[in-house]
Design a protein around this motif. Structure first.
Motif, PDB file in Angstrom:
ATOM      1  N   ASP A 158       3.454   4.180  -1.333  1.00 20.25           N
ATOM      2  CA  ASP A 158       3.829   4.815  -2.593  1.00 20.25           C
ATOM      3  C   ASP A 158       5.299   4.555  -2.899  1.00 20.25           C
ATOM      4  O   ASP A 158       5.670   4.374  -4.063  1.00 20.25           O
ATOM      5  CB  ASP A 158       3.594   6.329  -2.504  1.00 20.25           C
ATOM      6  CG  ASP A 158       2.130   6.681  -2.407  1.00 20.25           C
ATOM      7  OD1 ASP A 158       1.472   6.749  -3.453  1.00 20.25           O
ATOM      8  OD2 ASP A 158       1.645   6.885  -1.275  1.00 20.25           O
ATOM      9  N   GLY A 213      -1.032   6.892 -12.329  1.00 24.15           N
ATOM     10  CA  GLY A 213      -1.220   7.093 -10.900  1.00 24.15           C
ATOM     11  C   GLY A 213      -0.949   5.855 -10.068  1.00 24.15           C
ATOM     12  O   GLY A 213      -0.451   4.834 -10.561  1.00 24.15           O
ATOM     13  N   LYS A 214      -1.324   5.922  -8.798  1.00 23.84           N
ATOM     14  CA  LYS A 214      -0.983   4.868  -7.845  1.00 23.84           C
ATOM     15  C   LYS A 214      -1.625   3.540  -8.176  1.00 23.84           C
ATOM     16  O   LYS A 214      -1.053   2.473  -7.913  1.00 23.84           O
ATOM     17  CB  LYS A 214      -1.385   5.304  -6.437  1.00 23.84           C
ATOM     18  CG  LYS A 214      -0.948   4.345  -5.351  1.00 23.84           C
ATOM     19  CD  LYS A 214      -1.178   4.910  -3.972  1.00 23.84           C
ATOM     20  CE  LYS A 214      -0.674   3.941  -2.895  1.00 23.84           C
ATOM     21  NZ  LYS A 214      -0.817   4.501  -1.536  1.00 23.84           N
ATOM     22  N   LEU A 215      -2.793   3.552  -8.788  1.00 23.84           N
ATOM     23  CA  LEU A 215      -3.488   2.293  -9.052  1.00 23.84           C
ATOM     24  C   LEU A 215      -3.078   1.653 -10.378  1.00 23.84           C
ATOM     25  O   LEU A 215      -3.086   0.435 -10.512  1.00 23.84           O
ATOM     26  CB  LEU A 215      -5.003   2.527  -9.035  1.00 23.84           C
ATOM     27  CG  LEU A 215      -5.591   2.995  -7.704  1.00 23.84           C
ATOM     28  CD1 LEU A 215      -7.090   3.208  -7.828  1.00 23.84           C
ATOM     29  CD2 LEU A 215      -5.286   1.991  -6.604  1.00 23.84           C
ATOM     30  N   LYS A 216      -2.732   2.483 -11.374  1.00 16.83           N
ATOM     31  CA  LYS A 216      -2.457   1.951 -12.709  1.00 16.83           C
ATOM     32  C   LYS A 216      -1.092   2.350 -13.272  1.00 16.83           C
ATOM     33  O   LYS A 216      -0.681   1.834 -14.322  1.00 16.83           O
ATOM     34  CB  LYS A 216      -3.554   2.406 -13.681  1.00 16.83           C
ATOM     35  CG  LYS A 216      -4.939   1.887 -13.338  1.00 16.83           C
ATOM     36  CD  LYS A 216      -5.967   2.353 -14.362  1.00 16.83           C
ATOM     37  CE  LYS A 216      -7.363   1.831 -14.027  1.00 16.83           C
ATOM     38  NZ  LYS A 216      -8.380   2.283 -15.022  1.00 16.83           N
ATOM     39  N   SER A 269       2.549  -0.728  -9.684  1.00 12.86           N
ATOM     40  CA  SER A 269       2.912   0.661  -9.410  1.00 12.86           C
ATOM     41  C   SER A 269       3.976   0.792  -8.320  1.00 12.86           C
ATOM     42  O   SER A 269       4.303   1.900  -7.893  1.00 12.86           O
ATOM     43  CB  SER A 269       1.665   1.456  -9.012  1.00 12.86           C
ATOM     44  OG  SER A 269       0.730   1.496 -10.071  1.00 12.86           O
ATOM     45  N   THR A 270       4.504  -0.340  -7.866  1.00 15.34           N
ATOM     46  CA  THR A 270       5.500  -0.326  -6.789  1.00 15.34           C
ATOM     47  C   THR A 270       6.734   0.492  -7.167  1.00 15.34           C
ATOM     48  O   THR A 270       7.339   0.304  -8.229  1.00 15.34           O
ATOM     49  CB  THR A 270       5.946  -1.772  -6.452  1.00 15.34           C
ATOM     50  OG1 THR A 270       4.832  -2.481  -5.906  1.00 15.34           O
ATOM     51  CG2 THR A 270       7.089  -1.765  -5.442  1.00 15.34           C
ATOM     52  N   GLU A 313       0.815  -1.215   0.000  1.00 14.04           N
ATOM     53  CA  GLU A 313       0.000   0.000   0.000  1.00 14.04           C
ATOM     54  C   GLU A 313       0.852   1.269   0.000  1.00 14.04           C
ATOM     55  O   GLU A 313       0.321   2.370  -0.122  1.00 14.04           O
ATOM     56  CB  GLU A 313      -0.955   0.025   1.194  1.00 14.04           C
ATOM     57  CG  GLU A 313      -0.318   0.252   2.541  1.00 14.04           C
ATOM     58  CD  GLU A 313      -1.367   0.514   3.628  1.00 14.04           C
ATOM     59  OE1 GLU A 313      -1.017   1.188   4.602  1.00 14.04           O
ATOM     60  OE2 GLU A 313      -2.515   0.061   3.486  1.00 14.04           O
ATOM     61  N   LYS A 344       6.136  -6.091  -7.297  1.00 10.42           N
ATOM     62  CA  LYS A 344       5.629  -5.531  -8.546  1.00 10.42           C
ATOM     63  C   LYS A 344       4.675  -6.494  -9.250  1.00 10.42           C
ATOM     64  O   LYS A 344       3.755  -6.061  -9.964  1.00 10.42           O
ATOM     65  CB  LYS A 344       6.798  -5.181  -9.472  1.00 10.42           C
ATOM     66  CG  LYS A 344       6.362  -4.393 -10.702  1.00 10.42           C
ATOM     67  CD  LYS A 344       7.542  -4.059 -11.603  1.00 10.42           C
ATOM     68  CE  LYS A 344       7.064  -3.286 -12.832  1.00 10.42           C
ATOM     69  NZ  LYS A 344       8.150  -3.023 -13.795  1.00 10.42           N
ATOM     70  N   ARG A 384       5.333   7.489 -12.399  1.00  6.16           N
ATOM     71  CA  ARG A 384       4.160   6.680 -12.028  1.00  6.16           C
ATOM     72  C   ARG A 384       2.876   7.486 -12.187  1.00  6.16           C
ATOM     73  O   ARG A 384       1.881   6.998 -12.745  1.00  6.16           O
ATOM     74  CB  ARG A 384       4.294   6.202 -10.587  1.00  6.16           C
ATOM     75  CG  ARG A 384       3.206   5.225 -10.159  1.00  6.16           C
ATOM     76  CD  ARG A 384       2.980   5.251  -8.661  1.00  6.16           C
ATOM     77  NE  ARG A 384       2.352   6.507  -8.230  1.00  6.16           N
ATOM     78  CZ  ARG A 384       2.025   6.766  -6.970  1.00  6.16           C
ATOM     79  NH1 ARG A 384       2.272   5.883  -6.030  1.00  6.16           N
ATOM     80  NH2 ARG A 384       1.444   7.922  -6.661  1.00  6.16           N
ATOM     81  N   ASP A 385       2.899   8.725 -11.709  1.00  8.27           N
ATOM     82  CA  ASP A 385       1.697   9.549 -11.781  1.00  8.27           C
ATOM     83  C   ASP A 385       1.359   9.932 -13.216  1.00  8.27           C
ATOM     84  O   ASP A 385       0.186  10.084 -13.568  1.00  8.27           O
ATOM     85  CB  ASP A 385       1.866  10.805 -10.920  1.00  8.27           C
ATOM     86  CG  ASP A 385       1.875  10.482  -9.429  1.00  8.27           C
ATOM     87  OD1 ASP A 385       1.506   9.348  -9.070  1.00  8.27           O
ATOM     88  OD2 ASP A 385       2.264  11.356  -8.638  1.00  8.27           O
ATOM     89  N   ASN A 392       1.598  -5.531  -7.374  1.00  7.87           N
ATOM     90  CA  ASN A 392       1.278  -4.111  -7.541  1.00  7.87           C
ATOM     91  C   ASN A 392       2.255  -3.504  -8.535  1.00  7.87           C
ATOM     92  O   ASN A 392       3.369  -3.124  -8.169  1.00  7.87           O
ATOM     93  CB  ASN A 392       1.356  -3.370  -6.203  1.00  7.87           C
ATOM     94  CG  ASN A 392       1.136  -1.881  -6.357  1.00  7.87           C
ATOM     95  OD1 ASN A 392       0.666  -1.410  -7.388  1.00  7.87           O
ATOM     96  ND2 ASN A 392       1.486  -1.132  -5.324  1.00  7.87           N
TER      97      ASN A 392
END
Length: 404
Positions: free
Chosen positions: A94, A195-198, A121-122, A92, A116, A190-191, A119
């Motif tokens: 960032d 973003g954090k989810l994708k 986005s790690t 969870e 990764k 990443r953003d 997630n």
């Protein structure tokens, strides 16, 4: 313009897995600018830096700075449940910051590729002596080794003596700053990619020796093209004349950087050396280099007639860059430090006052802010675990089982 005291990184969650200097300093800077940093420590004494250098009531004064604004969570990483909690926090977060030897996190199923896969986005900042690849990756690498291998130690000191260390852990700290820069670039990417989810995460691979090597100016092309090996030269700056450390008659050390052509002329005129100001061989730096010793001797002869205060006054009037070499005692009373608010007044839990260095760099709209000093060991266990969804009874059981 009003200032936002929550910080530019408010809402960013950081998991710190590591001890001592490089990883914790990297996380410290993120915490200073608003990130929520959860520092995982061993229940058996915590980060060793808690006992380093000067102590107050058994805890290092350094700790109050290095871990300000962080939350301390104790986890026994030898315990499966301890690793499970760390994994939940990592997934969870960032940004994950770690400075174990390569392979340690993989044994705990906390490696970058492992996380990764769950997630994408790690973002993981990995600080180590020699990086995550190469024949030396598994060797222990402290800052002193990075400074040596990266070239800094070789050029530090006097030519007729062995190399010396800088008086602080510069190798670790430089690596930490590279980690911060890498983390911010990875976060930006990443953003920008969802973003954090994708968004696309990535690993920031910071090697101590490479971070030091990155500071070494023209070392490589000078050797490759001209066969020049930069050597130790004490307080002077070879090839850029004059720039050296001199001693005044009251025993103080002063740095004088008169290496610009116009500055040099102002310097020698201020010293009363009209002959040097009118010497065509000394008009340009390449000519002055040929007469380095003569110029240094002349400046030292002038310093022999001056106190530190009188020398600084003369050089300031002549607009020549110069400065006394400060101890911390000098800093604490210096008008420039005070005008820039470079010290913060705080209190320990027992009410004892203490000054800390202020946070740098200074942002006009979203400056850094010290919310609390370095936490006690496990101070935030309940807060962090309750936020993860564990019940008070479950937390109590984990304490009983040696997980925390």
């Amino acid at each position: 313009m009003s200032k936002n005291t929550s910080g530019p990184l408010a809402g960013i969650k950081v998991l710190e897995l590591g001890t001592l200097i490089a990883g914790p300093f990297c996380a410290r800077m993120l915490a200073e600018f608003g990130a929520e940093v959860i520092k995982v420590e061993s229940p058996d004494g915590g980060d060793p830096i808690r006992k380093w250098r000067v102590l107050k009531d058994g805890t290092s004064l350094w700790w109050s700075v290095q871990s300000r604004n962080k939350k301390s969570l104790t986890l026994n990483m030898k315990h499966a449940q301890g690793r499970e909690i760390a994994r939940k926090l990592a997934l969870e977060a960032d940004i994950i910051i770690e400075n174990y030897r390569p392979g340690v996190l993989e044994k705990w199923e906390l490696g970058f590729e492992q996380l990764k896969a769950i997630n994408p986005s790690t973002i993981m900042v990995r600080l180590s002596g020699f990086g995550q690849t190469g024949p030396m990756k598994d060797l222990p690498g402290f800052g002193a080794i990075g400074e040596s291998m990266g070239g800094l130690r070789y050029v530090s000191g006097h030519a007729d003596r062995p190399p010396v260390r800088v008086g602080v852990s510069i190798g670790d700290s430089v690596a930490a700053l590279h980690g911060v820069i890498g983390a911010m670039m990875a976060l930006r990417h990443r953003d920008a990619t969802g973003g954090k989810l994708k968004g696309e995460g990535q690993m920031v691979d910071v090697a101590l020796y490479e971070s030091v090597f990155n500071l070494m100016e023209s070392l490589v092309p000078e050797f490759d093209h001209a066969g020049v090996v930069r050597e130790r030269t004490g307080g002077s700056l070879p090839g850029i004349v004059p720039s050296n450390t001199y001693t005044t008659k009251d025993g103080e050390n002063i740095v004088i950087a008169g290496n610009g052509d116009a500055i040099f002329k102002r310097l020698v005129l201020a010293m009363g050396r009209i002959d040097m100001a009118g010497n065509p061989e000394l008009e340009r730096n390449d000519g002055r280099v040929k007469h380095t010793q003569m110029i240094d001797d002349a400046i030292q002869a002038w310093c022999n007639t001056q106190t530190i205060d009188s020398a600084l006054e003369v050089l300031k009037a002549a607009d020549v860059p110069a400065g006394k070499i400060y101890s911390v005692r000098d800093m604490m009373s210096d008008p420039q430090f005070l005008a820039r608010d470079m010290f913060e007044q705080h209190q320990f839990a027992d009410g004892t006052p203490v000054k800390l260095p202020a946070i740098s760099p200074k942002l006009s709209a979203t400056p850094g802010h010290t919310k609390w000093l370095g936490p006690t060991l496990g101070q935030h266990n309940d807060e962090v675990l309750l936020a993860l969804g564990y019940s008070p009874d479950a937390i109590a059981a984990m304490k009983q089982d040696g997980v925390l």
